[in-house]
Scaffold this motif. Structure first.
Motif, PDB file in Angstrom:
ATOM      1  N   ARG A   1       1.230  -4.645 -10.609  1.00 22.72           N
ATOM      2  CA  ARG A   1      -0.434  -3.567 -10.321  1.00 22.72           C
ATOM      3  C   ARG A   1      -0.381  -2.095 -10.226  1.00 22.72           C
ATOM      4  NH1 ARG A   1      -6.049  -5.817  -8.552  1.00 22.72           N
ATOM      5  NH2 ARG A   1      -7.245  -4.169  -8.883  1.00 22.72           N
ATOM      6  N   PHE A   2       0.636  -2.489  -8.685  1.00 24.46           N
ATOM      7  CA  PHE A   2       0.425  -0.991  -7.724  1.00 24.46           C
ATOM      8  C   PHE A   2       1.656  -0.528  -8.086  1.00 24.46           C
ATOM      9  CE2 PHE A   2      -3.333  -3.680  -6.167  1.00 24.46           C
ATOM     10  CZ  PHE A   2      -4.177  -2.012  -7.122  1.00 24.46           C
ATOM     11  N   GLU A   3       2.363  -1.008  -8.711  1.00 30.64           N
ATOM     12  CA  GLU A   3       3.998   0.136  -8.860  1.00 30.64           C
ATOM     13  C   GLU A   3       3.898   1.026  -9.661  1.00 30.64           C
ATOM     14  OE1 GLU A   3       8.836  -0.633 -11.144  1.00 30.64           O
ATOM     15  OE2 GLU A   3       6.336  -2.032 -11.490  1.00 30.64           O
ATOM     16  N   ASP A   4       4.028   1.827  -9.042  1.00 27.65           N
ATOM     17  CA  ASP A   4       4.869   3.891  -9.206  1.00 27.65           C
ATOM     18  C   ASP A   4       4.838   3.605 -10.176  1.00 27.65           C
ATOM     19  OD1 ASP A   4       3.860   4.021  -6.239  1.00 27.65           O
ATOM     20  OD2 ASP A   4       6.199   4.947  -5.567  1.00 27.65           O
ATOM     21  N   ASN A   5       3.995   4.497 -11.212  1.00 25.78           N
ATOM     22  CA  ASN A   5       5.007   5.030 -12.335  1.00 25.78           C
ATOM     23  C   ASN A   5       6.094   5.959 -12.686  1.00 25.78           C
ATOM     24  OD1 ASN A   5       2.547   3.390 -14.070  1.00 25.78           O
ATOM     25  ND2 ASN A   5       1.289   5.156 -13.360  1.00 25.78           N
ATOM     26  N   ASP A   6       6.996   5.584 -12.213  1.00 26.18           N
ATOM     27  CA  ASP A   6       7.505   6.658 -12.313  1.00 26.18           C
ATOM     28  C   ASP A   6       9.298   6.367 -12.822  1.00 26.18           C
ATOM     29  OD1 ASP A   6       8.842   5.627  -9.555  1.00 26.18           O
ATOM     30  OD2 ASP A   6       8.235   7.322  -8.091  1.00 26.18           O
ATOM     31  N   GLY A   7       9.577   5.156 -12.873  1.00 22.13           N
ATOM     32  CA  GLY A   7      10.542   4.455 -13.128  1.00 22.13           C
ATOM     33  C   GLY A   7      11.271   3.711 -12.126  1.00 22.13           C
ATOM     34  N   THR A   8      11.280   4.142 -11.026  1.00 23.90           N
ATOM     35  CA  THR A   8      11.641   3.496  -9.649  1.00 23.90           C
ATOM     36  C   THR A   8      11.614   2.379  -8.972  1.00 23.90           C
ATOM     37  OG1 THR A   8       9.912   4.522  -8.107  1.00 23.90           O
ATOM     38  CG2 THR A   8      11.739   6.414  -8.856  1.00 23.90           C
ATOM     39  N   GLY A   9      10.859   1.433  -9.331  1.00 26.96           N
ATOM     40  CA  GLY A   9      10.215   0.891  -9.245  1.00 26.96           C
ATOM     41  C   GLY A   9      10.177   0.131  -7.652  1.00 26.96           C
ATOM     42  N   ARG A  10       9.467   0.985  -7.451  1.00 28.62           N
ATOM     43  CA  ARG A  10       8.951   1.179  -6.355  1.00 28.62           C
ATOM     44  C   ARG A  10       7.452   1.091  -6.038  1.00 28.62           C
ATOM     45  NH1 ARG A  10      13.115   1.322  -1.983  1.00 28.62           N
ATOM     46  NH2 ARG A  10      14.237   1.800  -2.549  1.00 28.62           N
ATOM     47  N   MET A  11       6.813   0.940  -5.442  1.00 24.13           N
ATOM     48  CA  MET A  11       5.282   1.073  -4.930  1.00 24.13           C
ATOM     49  C   MET A  11       5.407   2.114  -3.680  1.00 24.13           C
ATOM     50  SD  MET A  11       3.297  -2.045  -3.755  1.00 24.13           S
ATOM     51  CE  MET A  11       1.676  -0.856  -2.909  1.00 24.13           C
ATOM     52  N   THR A  12       3.819   2.923  -3.449  1.00 19.99           N
ATOM     53  CA  THR A  12       4.154   3.533  -2.182  1.00 19.99           C
ATOM     54  C   THR A  12       3.227   3.437  -1.430  1.00 19.99           C
ATOM     55  OG1 THR A  12       5.562   5.727  -2.896  1.00 19.99           O
ATOM     56  CG2 THR A  12       3.886   5.638  -0.919  1.00 19.99           C
ATOM     57  N   MET A  13       2.646   2.771  -0.249  1.00 19.48           N
ATOM     58  CA  MET A  13       1.601   2.550   0.381  1.00 19.48           C
ATOM     59  C   MET A  13       1.171   3.610   1.325  1.00 19.48           C
ATOM     60  SD  MET A  13       1.239  -1.985   1.240  1.00 19.48           S
ATOM     61  CE  MET A  13       1.685  -1.725   2.652  1.00 19.48           C
ATOM     62  N   THR A  14       0.102   4.381   1.858  1.00 18.01           N
ATOM     63  CA  THR A  14      -0.061   5.484   2.255  1.00 18.01           C
ATOM     64  C   THR A  14      -1.159   4.785   3.361  1.00 18.01           C
ATOM     65  OG1 THR A  14       0.224   6.729   0.965  1.00 18.01           O
ATOM     66  CG2 THR A  14      -1.144   7.613   2.644  1.00 18.01           C
ATOM     67  N   LEU A  15      -0.372   4.373   4.366  1.00 19.56           N
ATOM     68  CA  LEU A  15      -0.949   4.167   5.790  1.00 19.56           C
ATOM     69  C   LEU A  15      -1.686   5.376   6.371  1.00 19.56           C
ATOM     70  CD1 LEU A  15       1.382   1.112   7.475  1.00 19.56           C
ATOM     71  CD2 LEU A  15      -0.673   1.224   5.460  1.00 19.56           C
ATOM     72  N   GLN A  16      -2.917   5.366   7.266  1.00 18.18           N
ATOM     73  CA  GLN A  16      -3.625   6.366   7.844  1.00 18.18           C
ATOM     74  C   GLN A  16      -3.551   6.223   9.902  1.00 18.18           C
ATOM     75  OE1 GLN A  16      -7.284   8.202   7.542  1.00 18.18           O
ATOM     76  NE2 GLN A  16      -6.067   9.362   5.579  1.00 18.18           N
ATOM     77  N   THR A  17      -2.649   7.202   9.772  1.00 17.96           N
ATOM     78  CA  THR A  17      -2.799   6.484  12.001  1.00 17.96           C
ATOM     79  C   THR A  17      -4.284   7.780  12.331  1.00 17.96           C
ATOM     80  OG1 THR A  17      -0.760   6.164  12.469  1.00 17.96           O
ATOM     81  CG2 THR A  17      -1.653   7.374  14.212  1.00 17.96           C
ATOM     82  N   LEU A  18      -5.525   7.490  12.566  1.00 19.66           N
ATOM     83  CA  LEU A  18      -6.464   7.925  13.455  1.00 19.66           C
ATOM     84  C   LEU A  18      -6.854   8.056  14.717  1.00 19.66           C
ATOM     85  CD1 LEU A  18      -9.231   9.846  13.100  1.00 19.66           C
ATOM     86  CD2 LEU A  18     -10.720   7.228  13.495  1.00 19.66           C
ATOM     87  N   VAL A  19      -6.041   9.531  15.206  1.00 21.70           N
ATOM     88  CA  VAL A  19      -6.297  10.085  16.687  1.00 21.70           C
ATOM     89  C   VAL A  19      -7.645  10.811  17.224  1.00 21.70           C
ATOM     90  CG1 VAL A  19      -4.879  11.542  18.173  1.00 21.70           C
ATOM     91  CG2 VAL A  19      -4.104  10.583  16.891  1.00 21.70           C
ATOM     92  N   VAL A  20      -8.437  10.208  18.209  1.00 24.39           N
ATOM     93  CA  VAL A  20      -9.317  10.494  18.756  1.00 24.39           C
ATOM     94  C   VAL A  20      -9.329  11.105  19.968  1.00 24.39           C
ATOM     95  CG1 VAL A  20     -11.894  10.389  19.245  1.00 24.39           C
ATOM     96  CG2 VAL A  20     -10.728   8.940  17.108  1.00 24.39           C
TER      97      VAL A  20
END
Length: 82
Positions: free
Chosen positions: A46-65
């Motif tokens: 469902r979330f596979e990248d549409n660039d034909g690489t057979g990969r998906m990217t999850m962008t995690l985020q670090t919050l520093v206070v």
């Protein structure tokens, strides 16, 4: 102050599954594991990248206070270490 840092992680279907399975709470065997594995593979599709690489990217985020201590807090910290 707050700072956000993106931390993109790219997976193929097998590496996404391996990442999930490495969690201590993931079932080690049986029908529940089989069900979760199947659901993860469906999510990957469902979330596979549409660039034909057979990969998906999850962008995690670090919050520093970043906080600034008051002079009285700094003095209390120095006293506690003595």
């Amino acid at each position: 102050r707050r700072r956000h840092f993106d931390n993109p992680q790219t997976y193929d279907a097998d590496s996404l599954l391996a990442r999930a399975q490495s969690a201590s709470f993931y079932p080690t065997a049986g029908p529940l594991r089989d069900e979760l594995d199947g659901e993860l593979r469906e999510l990957f599709k469902r979330f596979e990248d549409n660039d034909g690489t057979g990969r998906m990217t999850m962008t995690l985020q670090t919050l520093v206070v970043i906080a600034t201590r008051s002079e009285s807090e700094m003095q209390a910290g120095r006293s506690a270490r003595r």
